[in-house]
Scaffold this motif. Sequence first.
Motif, PDB file in Angstrom:
ATOM      1  N   GLY A  78       0.813  -1.212   0.000  1.00 14.53           N
ATOM      2  CA  GLY A  78       0.000   0.000   0.000  1.00 14.53           C
ATOM      3  C   GLY A  78       0.846   1.262   0.000  1.00 14.53           C
ATOM      4  N   LEU A  79       2.009   1.195   0.640  1.00 13.69           N
ATOM      5  CA  LEU A  79       2.926   2.342   0.655  1.00 13.69           C
ATOM      6  C   LEU A  79       3.401   2.693  -0.749  1.00 13.69           C
ATOM      7  CD1 LEU A  79       5.179   1.429   3.709  1.00 13.69           C
ATOM      8  CD2 LEU A  79       3.587   3.353   3.565  1.00 13.69           C
ATOM      9  N   GLY A  80       3.831   1.682  -1.490  1.00 22.04           N
ATOM     10  CA  GLY A  80       4.345   1.906  -2.832  1.00 22.04           C
ATOM     11  C   GLY A  80       3.304   2.485  -3.765  1.00 22.04           C
ATOM     12  N   VAL A  81       2.114   1.947  -3.725  1.00 25.41           N
ATOM     13  CA  VAL A  81       1.024   2.433  -4.569  1.00 25.41           C
ATOM     14  C   VAL A  81       0.677   3.872  -4.197  1.00 25.41           C
ATOM     15  CG1 VAL A  81      -1.420   2.123  -5.105  1.00 25.41           C
ATOM     16  CG2 VAL A  81       0.084   0.150  -4.987  1.00 25.41           C
ATOM     17  N   THR A  82       0.614   4.152  -2.906  1.00 25.21           N
ATOM     18  CA  THR A  82       0.273   5.499  -2.443  1.00 25.21           C
ATOM     19  C   THR A  82       1.313   6.514  -2.908  1.00 25.21           C
ATOM     20  OG1 THR A  82      -0.895   4.609  -0.525  1.00 25.21           O
ATOM     21  CG2 THR A  82      -0.193   6.912  -0.400  1.00 25.21           C
ATOM     22  N   ARG A  83       2.577   6.197  -2.710  1.00 23.94           N
ATOM     23  CA  ARG A  83       3.647   7.110  -3.151  1.00 23.94           C
ATOM     24  C   ARG A  83       3.593   7.344  -4.662  1.00 23.94           C
ATOM     25  NH1 ARG A  83       7.570   3.794   0.351  1.00 23.94           N
ATOM     26  NH2 ARG A  83       7.601   4.944   2.301  1.00 23.94           N
ATOM     27  N   PHE A  84       3.397   6.285  -5.412  1.00 20.46           N
ATOM     28  CA  PHE A  84       3.339   6.414  -6.870  1.00 20.46           C
ATOM     29  C   PHE A  84       2.205   7.340  -7.283  1.00 20.46           C
ATOM     30  CE2 PHE A  84       1.555   5.192 -10.946  1.00 20.46           C
ATOM     31  CZ  PHE A  84       2.648   5.384 -11.771  1.00 20.46           C
ATOM     32  N   MET A  85       1.029   7.137  -6.722  1.00 19.36           N
ATOM     33  CA  MET A  85      -0.124   7.946  -7.105  1.00 19.36           C
ATOM     34  C   MET A  85       0.072   9.414  -6.729  1.00 19.36           C
ATOM     35  SD  MET A  85      -2.237   6.285  -8.811  1.00 19.36           S
ATOM     36  CE  MET A  85      -2.465   4.606  -9.289  1.00 19.36           C
ATOM     37  N   VAL A  86       0.674   9.681  -5.582  1.00 23.38           N
ATOM     38  CA  VAL A  86       0.965  11.065  -5.194  1.00 23.38           C
ATOM     39  C   VAL A  86       1.930  11.692  -6.190  1.00 23.38           C
ATOM     40  CG1 VAL A  86       2.109  12.493  -3.447  1.00 23.38           C
ATOM     41  CG2 VAL A  86       0.439  10.780  -2.738  1.00 23.38           C
ATOM     42  N   ARG A  87       2.983  10.952  -6.577  1.00 27.51           N
ATOM     43  CA  ARG A  87       3.956  11.479  -7.553  1.00 27.51           C
ATOM     44  C   ARG A  87       3.297  11.772  -8.898  1.00 27.51           C
ATOM     45  NH1 ARG A  87       7.425   7.287  -5.674  1.00 27.51           N
ATOM     46  NH2 ARG A  87       6.978   6.143  -7.573  1.00 27.51           N
TER      47      ARG A  87
ATOM     48  N   ALA B  55      -2.162  12.577  -8.353  1.00 28.72           N
ATOM     49  CA  ALA B  55      -3.512  12.175  -7.952  1.00 28.72           C
ATOM     50  C   ALA B  55      -3.850  12.734  -6.572  1.00 28.72           C
ATOM     51  CB  ALA B  55      -3.613  10.649  -7.922  1.00 28.72           C
ATOM     52  N   GLN B  56      -5.141  12.904  -6.333  1.00 27.35           N
ATOM     53  CA  GLN B  56      -5.643  13.177  -4.988  1.00 27.35           C
ATOM     54  C   GLN B  56      -5.828  11.806  -4.352  1.00 27.35           C
ATOM     55  OE1 GLN B  56      -9.145  15.682  -4.832  1.00 27.35           O
ATOM     56  NE2 GLN B  56      -8.636  16.496  -6.849  1.00 27.35           N
ATOM     57  N   VAL B  57      -5.089  11.508  -3.316  1.00 19.21           N
ATOM     58  CA  VAL B  57      -5.058  10.154  -2.774  1.00 19.21           C
ATOM     59  C   VAL B  57      -5.722  10.091  -1.403  1.00 19.21           C
ATOM     60  CG1 VAL B  57      -3.580   8.219  -2.097  1.00 19.21           C
ATOM     61  CG2 VAL B  57      -2.920   9.677  -4.033  1.00 19.21           C
ATOM     62  N   ARG B  58      -6.567   9.091  -1.271  1.00 20.06           N
ATOM     63  CA  ARG B  58      -7.171   8.744   0.024  1.00 20.06           C
ATOM     64  C   ARG B  58      -6.860   7.278   0.261  1.00 20.06           C
ATOM     65  NH1 ARG B  58     -13.376  10.087   0.911  1.00 20.06           N
ATOM     66  NH2 ARG B  58     -12.487  12.177   0.765  1.00 20.06           N
ATOM     67  N   VAL B  59      -6.429   6.970   1.470  1.00 17.89           N
ATOM     68  CA  VAL B  59      -6.095   5.600   1.841  1.00 17.89           C
ATOM     69  C   VAL B  59      -7.096   5.129   2.884  1.00 17.89           C
ATOM     70  CG1 VAL B  59      -4.376   4.129   2.949  1.00 17.89           C
ATOM     71  CG2 VAL B  59      -3.633   5.926   1.390  1.00 17.89           C
ATOM     72  N   THR B  60      -7.615   3.943   2.682  1.00 17.95           N
ATOM     73  CA  THR B  60      -8.530   3.351   3.645  1.00 17.95           C
ATOM     74  C   THR B  60      -7.991   1.988   4.065  1.00 17.95           C
ATOM     75  OG1 THR B  60     -10.832   2.711   4.051  1.00 17.95           O
ATOM     76  CG2 THR B  60     -10.007   2.386   1.825  1.00 17.95           C
ATOM     77  N   ASP B  61      -8.260   1.615   5.305  1.00 18.10           N
ATOM     78  CA  ASP B  61      -7.788   0.337   5.820  1.00 18.10           C
ATOM     79  C   ASP B  61      -8.694  -0.100   6.957  1.00 18.10           C
ATOM     80  OD1 ASP B  61      -4.784  -1.175   5.608  1.00 18.10           O
ATOM     81  OD2 ASP B  61      -6.004  -1.672   7.360  1.00 18.10           O
ATOM     82  N   MET B  62      -8.830  -1.403   7.115  1.00 16.17           N
ATOM     83  CA  MET B  62      -9.642  -1.948   8.204  1.00 16.17           C
ATOM     84  C   MET B  62      -8.974  -1.733   9.560  1.00 16.17           C
ATOM     85  SD  MET B  62     -12.360  -3.053   6.742  1.00 16.17           S
ATOM     86  CE  MET B  62     -13.145  -4.072   7.978  1.00 16.17           C
ATOM     87  N   GLN B  63      -7.662  -1.591   9.574  1.00 16.78           N
ATOM     88  CA  GLN B  63      -6.928  -1.415  10.822  1.00 16.78           C
ATOM     89  C   GLN B  63      -6.972   0.045  11.280  1.00 16.78           C
ATOM     90  OE1 GLN B  63      -3.187  -3.778  11.206  1.00 16.78           O
ATOM     91  NE2 GLN B  63      -3.412  -3.967   8.976  1.00 16.78           N
TER      92      GLN B  63
END
Length: 131
Positions: free
Chosen positions: A17-26, A29-37
């Motif tokens: 999830g970290l890698g995907v998030t960083r890529f999308m920010v670069r 993209a406007q990024v929102r991350v969701t997780d069950m934890q």
Amino acid sequence: FTGVRVLVLGLGVHGGGLGVTRFMVRQGAQVRVTDMQSAADLQTSLAQLEGLPVEYSLGGHRAEDIAWADRIVRNPGGPRESEWLTLARARGRPGGCEGRTGTSRDTSGRSRQSGWGRSARGRPAWRACSA
């Protein structure tokens, strides 16, 4: 991806999830991350994203997050099918993509890069895996 609202479904603690998030920010993209934890459970991962323009919706996935997103990207460690991906498809949101990192070997034994930026055919990965 400039200006595209991307929901990363599952931050996790193993790096996908970290890698995907960083890529999308670069990519702008406007990024929102969701997780069950909870944030407490994801403390190490969240610290690695500190300073990036990312919104968080933690402690459970929500239909509102699916509705907000233009694109849904699931953590590669998460399930390939879930009620949230089904909801995304029902609402016409491309989803079911997964981020990929690292290298792999082709049939000749040569190492080849597999990254989130391109699919095996050289196309942007989100097009290769959108529902």
